[in-house]
Design a protein around this motif. Structure first.
Motif, PDB file in Angstrom:
ATOM      1  N   LEU A   1      34.128  41.967  34.635  1.00  0.00           N
ATOM      2  CA  LEU A   1      34.161  40.518  34.765  1.00  0.00           C
ATOM      3  C   LEU A   1      34.418  40.147  36.224  1.00  0.00           C
ATOM      4  O   LEU A   1      34.934  40.975  36.985  1.00  0.00           O
ATOM      5  CB  LEU A   1      35.263  39.930  33.869  1.00  0.00           C
ATOM      6  CG  LEU A   1      35.089  40.145  32.357  1.00  0.00           C
ATOM      7  CD1 LEU A   1      36.356  39.735  31.616  1.00  0.00           C
ATOM      8  CD2 LEU A   1      33.885  39.374  31.845  1.00  0.00           C
ATOM      9  N   PRO A   2      34.117  38.907  36.633  1.00  0.00           N
ATOM     10  CA  PRO A   2      34.278  38.522  38.037  1.00  0.00           C
ATOM     11  C   PRO A   2      35.730  38.205  38.389  1.00  0.00           C
ATOM     12  O   PRO A   2      36.045  37.135  38.930  1.00  0.00           O
ATOM     13  CB  PRO A   2      33.366  37.304  38.165  1.00  0.00           C
ATOM     14  CG  PRO A   2      33.370  36.685  36.811  1.00  0.00           C
ATOM     15  CD  PRO A   2      33.436  37.845  35.854  1.00  0.00           C
ATOM     16  N   THR A   3      36.638  39.125  38.079  1.00  0.00           N
ATOM     17  CA  THR A   3      38.039  38.962  38.426  1.00  0.00           C
ATOM     18  C   THR A   3      38.233  39.198  39.923  1.00  0.00           C
ATOM     19  O   THR A   3      37.379  39.811  40.579  1.00  0.00           O
ATOM     20  CB  THR A   3      38.897  39.956  37.646  1.00  0.00           C
ATOM     21  OG1 THR A   3      38.504  41.289  38.024  1.00  0.00           O
ATOM     22  CG2 THR A   3      38.716  39.783  36.136  1.00  0.00           C
ATOM     23  N   PRO A   4      39.338  38.750  40.499  1.00  0.00           N
ATOM     24  CA  PRO A   4      39.582  39.039  41.918  1.00  0.00           C
ATOM     25  C   PRO A   4      39.546  40.530  42.228  1.00  0.00           C
ATOM     26  O   PRO A   4      39.002  40.943  43.260  1.00  0.00           O
ATOM     27  CB  PRO A   4      40.974  38.432  42.154  1.00  0.00           C
ATOM     28  CG  PRO A   4      41.060  37.311  41.167  1.00  0.00           C
ATOM     29  CD  PRO A   4      40.347  37.815  39.948  1.00  0.00           C
ATOM     30  N   ARG A   5      40.123  41.348  41.338  1.00  0.00           N
ATOM     31  CA  ARG A   5      40.119  42.792  41.589  1.00  0.00           C
ATOM     32  C   ARG A   5      38.707  43.356  41.598  1.00  0.00           C
ATOM     33  O   ARG A   5      38.319  44.105  42.512  1.00  0.00           O
ATOM     34  CB  ARG A   5      40.959  43.517  40.521  1.00  0.00           C
ATOM     35  CG  ARG A   5      41.028  45.031  40.744  1.00  0.00           C
ATOM     36  CD  ARG A   5      41.539  45.754  39.502  1.00  0.00           C
ATOM     37  NE  ARG A   5      40.652  45.592  38.370  1.00  0.00           N
ATOM     38  CZ  ARG A   5      39.508  46.278  38.209  1.00  0.00           C
ATOM     39  NH1 ARG A   5      39.111  47.150  39.116  1.00  0.00           N
ATOM     40  NH2 ARG A   5      38.763  46.074  37.137  1.00  0.00           N
ATOM     41  N   ALA A   6      37.895  43.010  40.588  1.00  0.00           N
ATOM     42  CA  ALA A   6      36.525  43.523  40.527  1.00  0.00           C
ATOM     43  C   ALA A   6      35.686  42.991  41.689  1.00  0.00           C
ATOM     44  O   ALA A   6      34.832  43.719  42.236  1.00  0.00           O
ATOM     45  CB  ALA A   6      35.889  43.148  39.196  1.00  0.00           C
ATOM     46  N   THR A   7      35.935  41.748  42.082  1.00  0.00           N
ATOM     47  CA  THR A   7      35.184  41.192  43.210  1.00  0.00           C
ATOM     48  C   THR A   7      35.520  41.938  44.503  1.00  0.00           C
ATOM     49  O   THR A   7      34.636  42.248  45.303  1.00  0.00           O
ATOM     50  CB  THR A   7      35.488  39.693  43.363  1.00  0.00           C
ATOM     51  OG1 THR A   7      35.119  39.018  42.150  1.00  0.00           O
ATOM     52  CG2 THR A   7      34.712  39.087  44.517  1.00  0.00           C
TER      53      THR A   7
ATOM     54  N   ALA B   1      37.536  49.193  34.113  1.00  0.00           N
ATOM     55  CA  ALA B   1      37.496  48.288  32.969  1.00  0.00           C
ATOM     56  C   ALA B   1      36.316  48.608  32.057  1.00  0.00           C
ATOM     57  O   ALA B   1      35.255  49.036  32.508  1.00  0.00           O
ATOM     58  CB  ALA B   1      37.397  46.841  33.442  1.00  0.00           C
TER      59      ALA B   1
ATOM     60  N   ASP C   1      33.711  51.088  37.252  1.00  0.00           N
ATOM     61  CA  ASP C   1      34.974  50.380  37.277  1.00  0.00           C
ATOM     62  C   ASP C   1      35.857  50.923  36.160  1.00  0.00           C
ATOM     63  O   ASP C   1      35.360  51.454  35.165  1.00  0.00           O
ATOM     64  CB  ASP C   1      34.737  48.883  37.077  1.00  0.00           C
ATOM     65  CG  ASP C   1      35.972  48.056  37.357  1.00  0.00           C
ATOM     66  OD1 ASP C   1      36.231  47.790  38.543  1.00  0.00           O
ATOM     67  OD2 ASP C   1      36.676  47.688  36.391  1.00  0.00           O
TER      68      ASP C   1
ATOM     69  N   MET D   1      30.559  36.146  41.445  1.00  0.00           N
ATOM     70  CA  MET D   1      30.981  36.940  42.599  1.00  0.00           C
ATOM     71  C   MET D   1      30.142  36.649  43.846  1.00  0.00           C
ATOM     72  O   MET D   1      30.484  37.086  44.943  1.00  0.00           O
ATOM     73  CB  MET D   1      30.843  38.438  42.301  1.00  0.00           C
ATOM     74  CG  MET D   1      31.746  39.013  41.256  1.00  0.00           C
ATOM     75  SD  MET D   1      31.430  40.802  41.150  1.00  0.00           S
ATOM     76  CE  MET D   1      32.581  41.298  39.875  1.00  0.00           C
TER      77      MET D   1
ATOM     78  N   ASN E   1      27.674  44.744  33.984  1.00  0.00           N
ATOM     79  CA  ASN E   1      28.468  45.235  32.867  1.00  0.00           C
ATOM     80  C   ASN E   1      27.596  46.003  31.879  1.00  0.00           C
ATOM     81  O   ASN E   1      28.093  46.762  31.051  1.00  0.00           O
ATOM     82  CB  ASN E   1      29.138  44.064  32.143  1.00  0.00           C
ATOM     83  CG  ASN E   1      30.089  44.526  31.064  1.00  0.00           C
ATOM     84  OD1 ASN E   1      31.015  45.263  31.317  1.00  0.00           O
ATOM     85  ND2 ASN E   1      29.834  44.099  29.849  1.00  0.00           N
TER      86      ASN E   1
ATOM     87  N   SER F   1      30.660  48.953  34.483  1.00  0.00           N
ATOM     88  CA  SER F   1      31.884  49.171  33.715  1.00  0.00           C
ATOM     89  C   SER F   1      31.928  50.601  33.186  1.00  0.00           C
ATOM     90  O   SER F   1      30.927  51.319  33.160  1.00  0.00           O
ATOM     91  CB  SER F   1      31.945  48.183  32.548  1.00  0.00           C
ATOM     92  OG  SER F   1      30.824  48.360  31.702  1.00  0.00           O
TER      93      SER F   1
END
Length: 384
Positions: free
Chosen positions: A75-81, A71, A69, A107, A13, A43
């Protein structure tokens, strides 16, 4: 030296042009890796038209691929992962370097399943704060168990973070601090020009280069100044940097009666920082710990940049700041917030040119021996 390094996905990030110390740390190390074997996933930072244009220019200038990204906070969201996993596979990466262990290191299991063979997570000052909070400690432990190595800045951050990790993960920790470009920060970096421009050529100068926030201790320097001026007349405190605390510092200088002896430069371009260090006779930043130990100095790279410039340093005892000062050799560590002790050390240095020169030479030598970027980049390459 590049042949054995795995192709690496850097997930972070914190990356320029977003400003900050972590960003500069990661970028400086990334530039010293094989650019054909590096892909950065970061990011967006700034969605304004001006921010997007600045980011696009910056990314185009890099020798390696940079993928942004959507965003502004990665952050380690499902989408970013899923995006990180896709980039790992698309670019054939078999190593991952998390620019900040918390929270992106969460992640790691997904990237391991996707083919990552080496995963490194770097910690900074904020993870030392996380390690003091029960919920955050559990997350740090998960990160440590999911990666091959957790890195730390210095002994202070290691001592705070290691107890939050499992014993096996703590045993695998490796020091990876930020470095100093000794070719950029050096004696003769242009300080005389800055002094002449500011009308300080014949005056003793104490310089502080840092963001203006309460922890850094510029207020302590201002409170120390009446005593310093009583013993070393004409001394000037040169405050280099910007930040939300500037208004309060200006008011303090006025109420303390030393406004004429304090110069605020505001933020200066990075390229001009070496000359601003060089404008000083002594570097001082008596940082202190705040918020019950959650707001601490991770290391204090400014002390090492000042040492590389040939200045003796007066540092605070917050967090890992003492790791960047050889107390009694490259300068002194004082109690953060103690104006009287700070004044004592400043007066001793300002009145003794030989002492300043001896400590400045030792500081320069120490940086060359231990803190050069090329040495630290080689350590990172070995980890990868």
């Amino acid at each position: 030296m590049y042949e054995t390094m795995r192709k690496t996905l850097i997930v972070t990030n914190d990356f320029p042009p977003r400003p900050g110390g972590i960003q500069a740390f990661l970028h400086s190390l990334a530039l010293r890796l094989d650019p054909d074997r590096v892909v950065v996933y970061a990011s967006t930072w700034n969605r304004t038209a001006e921010g997007r244009a600045e980011t696009s220019r910056f990314d185009a200038e890099q020798p390696f691929a940079v993928v942004r990204d959507r965003a502004t906070m990665l952050l380690p969201t499902p989408r970013a992962t899923r995006r990180a996993v896709g980039l790992l596979r698309e670019h054939g990466c078999t190593a991952v370097w998390f620019g900040a262990a918390a929270p992106l290191g969460l992640m790691a299991p997904a990237l391991r399943d996707a083919g990552a063979e080496r995963i490194i997570a770097t910690t900074h000052g904020h993870e030392a704060g996380w390690a003091q909070l029960p919920g955050a400690r559990r997350l740090l432990r998960r990160v440590g168990d999911g990666v091959d190595t957790v890195t730390y800045l210095g002994e202070y951050t290691r001592s705070r973070i290691a107890p939050a990790l499992s014993p096996a993960a703590a045993d695998r920790m490796v020091q990876l601090p930020p470095g100093v470009d000794e070719k950029t920060f050096h004696p003769g970096s242009g300080g005389d020009r800055v002094r002449a421009r500011l009308g300080l050529s014949e005056r003793p100068v104490v310089v502080c280069v840092s963001r203006l926030v309460p922890r850094k201790g510029q207020d302590t320097l201002i409170r120390a100044l009446p005593r310093v001026l009583s013993e070393v007349p004409d001394t000037v405190l040169l405050v280099v940097g910007g930040g939300p605390y500037e208004g309060e510092l200006r008011r303090l200088a006025s109420t303390t009666g030393v406004a004429d002896a304090v110069r605020f430069t505001g933020s200066v371009p990075w390229a001009e920082l070496p000359a601003h260090y060089g404008a000083g006779d002594v570097f001082a930043m008596p940082c202190r710990t705040r918020r019950g130990g959650l707001d601490v100095e991770g290391l204090g790279i400014v002390y090492l940049e000042a040492s590389a410039t040939g200045l003796p340093v007066v540092g605070g005892d917050s967090g890992g700041a003492p790791d960047a000062v050889l107390d009694g050799e490259t300068g002194w560590v004082v109690r953060g917030g103690d104006a009287e002790q700070t004044a004592d050390r400043l007066v001793s240095l300002l009145r003794d040119p030989e002492l300043r020169q001896r400590m400045g030479r030792r500081g320069r030598q120490w940086v060359e021996e231990r803190w050069r970027w090329d040495l630290l980049a080689e350590r990172l390459r070995a980890l990868l």
